[in-house]
Design an enzyme around this catalytic site. Structure first.
Site, PDB file in Angstrom:
ATOM      1  N   LEU A  38       0.776  -1.236  -0.057  1.00  0.00           N
ATOM      2  CA  LEU A  38      -0.189   0.103   0.116  1.00  0.00           C
ATOM      3  C   LEU A  38       0.893   1.234  -0.004  1.00  0.00           C
ATOM      4  O   LEU A  38       0.481   2.326  -0.532  1.00  0.00           O
ATOM      5  CB  LEU A  38      -0.901  -0.023   1.209  1.00  0.00           C
ATOM      6  CG  LEU A  38      -2.118  -0.580   1.057  1.00  0.00           C
ATOM      7  CD1 LEU A  38      -3.106  -0.771   2.350  1.00  0.00           C
ATOM      8  CD2 LEU A  38      -3.223  -0.211  -0.193  1.00  0.00           C
ATOM      9  N   ARG A  42       0.763   4.043  -2.713  1.00  0.00           N
ATOM     10  CA  ARG A  42       0.311   5.468  -2.434  1.00  0.00           C
ATOM     11  C   ARG A  42       1.099   6.485  -3.326  1.00  0.00           C
ATOM     12  O   ARG A  42       0.763   7.354  -3.825  1.00  0.00           O
ATOM     13  CB  ARG A  42       0.416   5.686  -0.897  1.00  0.00           C
ATOM     14  CG  ARG A  42      -0.876   4.865  -0.302  1.00  0.00           C
ATOM     15  CD  ARG A  42      -0.684   5.266   1.221  1.00  0.00           C
ATOM     16  NE  ARG A  42      -1.812   4.636   1.891  1.00  0.00           N
ATOM     17  CZ  ARG A  42      -1.797   3.850   2.882  1.00  0.00           C
ATOM     18  NH1 ARG A  42      -0.577   3.668   3.525  1.00  0.00           N
ATOM     19  NH2 ARG A  42      -2.899   3.339   3.425  1.00  0.00           N
ATOM     20  N   PHE A 161      -8.540   5.871  -3.798  1.00  0.00           N
ATOM     21  CA  PHE A 161      -7.834   4.771  -3.840  1.00  0.00           C
ATOM     22  C   PHE A 161      -6.470   4.767  -2.962  1.00  0.00           C
ATOM     23  O   PHE A 161      -6.131   5.669  -2.541  1.00  0.00           O
ATOM     24  CB  PHE A 161      -7.166   4.901  -5.477  1.00  0.00           C
ATOM     25  CG  PHE A 161      -8.146   4.466  -6.431  1.00  0.00           C
ATOM     26  CD1 PHE A 161      -9.257   3.947  -6.126  1.00  0.00           C
ATOM     27  CD2 PHE A 161      -7.682   4.661  -7.907  1.00  0.00           C
ATOM     28  CE1 PHE A 161     -10.002   3.791  -7.392  1.00  0.00           C
ATOM     29  CE2 PHE A 161      -8.464   4.300  -8.804  1.00  0.00           C
ATOM     30  CZ  PHE A 161      -9.657   3.796  -8.635  1.00  0.00           C
ATOM     31  N   GLU A 162      -6.083   3.434  -2.794  1.00  0.00           N
ATOM     32  CA  GLU A 162      -4.853   3.150  -1.825  1.00  0.00           C
ATOM     33  C   GLU A 162      -5.186   3.784  -0.425  1.00  0.00           C
ATOM     34  O   GLU A 162      -4.322   4.261   0.327  1.00  0.00           O
ATOM     35  CB  GLU A 162      -3.802   3.561  -2.410  1.00  0.00           C
ATOM     36  CG  GLU A 162      -3.356   3.097  -3.625  1.00  0.00           C
ATOM     37  CD  GLU A 162      -3.077   1.630  -3.783  1.00  0.00           C
ATOM     38  OE1 GLU A 162      -2.524   1.166  -2.539  1.00  0.00           O
ATOM     39  OE2 GLU A 162      -2.905   0.872  -4.654  1.00  0.00           O
ATOM     40  N   GLY A 163      -6.644   3.573   0.011  1.00  0.00           N
ATOM     41  CA  GLY A 163      -6.850   4.372   1.231  1.00  0.00           C
ATOM     42  C   GLY A 163      -7.330   5.738   1.270  1.00  0.00           C
ATOM     43  O   GLY A 163      -6.641   6.849   0.603  1.00  0.00           O
TER      44      GLY A 163
END
Length: 179
Positions: A38, A42, A161-163
């Site tokens: 992740l 990011r 996306f990606e958190g």
């Protein structure tokens, strides 16, 4: 709303046997490996968001140089110049943040907090810059005749996306409190 060029679907691997020689890491380390991925993801989102913001800035700047209103280009109006300057500052800040995080990653240094900061900064910048680009183009910015409206739709996805960016704030805060 966005990502129309990217077909997304689900893939399920329920009950699939995986040989020991095919494991990415040790059994039980999956979450640690996924969280590490992740961080790198990011960085990719931060870079993409920065590129998106740069494209929106370029479009708005070019339009401001060409669009004539009241006998002068709209880029000659101070209010619009300030808006373009703020857009450029946001793009520059986003680029600096993700490059710092990427350099730390490439050097093998801890970069989790930097990746979260880069993702948060770059995606918020993309949202701001694309929204401002639509504003610079006025009515044209809201139509599909110019890519500004698509840039705005795509920018929103980068904040998810990606958190989500709220998750990035948690990652940053936890890293700060751990130091």
């Amino acid at each position: 709303m966005g990502l129309t060029a990217s077909t997304t679907g689900a893939v399920y691997f329920d009950g699939v046997a995986v040989g020991d020689d095919r494991l990415i890491g040790a059994e039980g380390d999956g979450l640690t490996i996924a969280l590490g991925a992740l961080d790198s993801g990011r960085l990719g989102i931060a870079a993409a968001a920065t590129g998106l913001a740069q494209a929106a800035l370029d479009l708005a700047s070019e339009y401001a140089e060409q669009r004539v209103q009241f006998g002068r280009t709209i880029g000659e109006f101070e209010g619009l110049q300030f808006l373009l300057a703020d857009m450029a500052a946001a793009v520059g800040s986003a680029r600096a943040c993700y490059l710092l995080a990427a350099r730390r990653r490439d050097a093998g240094k801890p970069f989790s907090r930097d990746a979260a900061i880069a993702k948060l900064t770059a995606t918020d910048a993309a949202m701001k810059v694309t929204t401002d680009a639509v504003q610079v183009l006025g009515g044209y910015g809201y139509t599909r005749d110019f890519p500004a409206e698509r840039y705005l739709r795509e920018a929103k996805a980068t904040q998810i996306f990606e958190g989500t960016n709220q998750v990035q704030r948690l990652v940053i805060a936890r890293e700060l409190l751990r130091d």
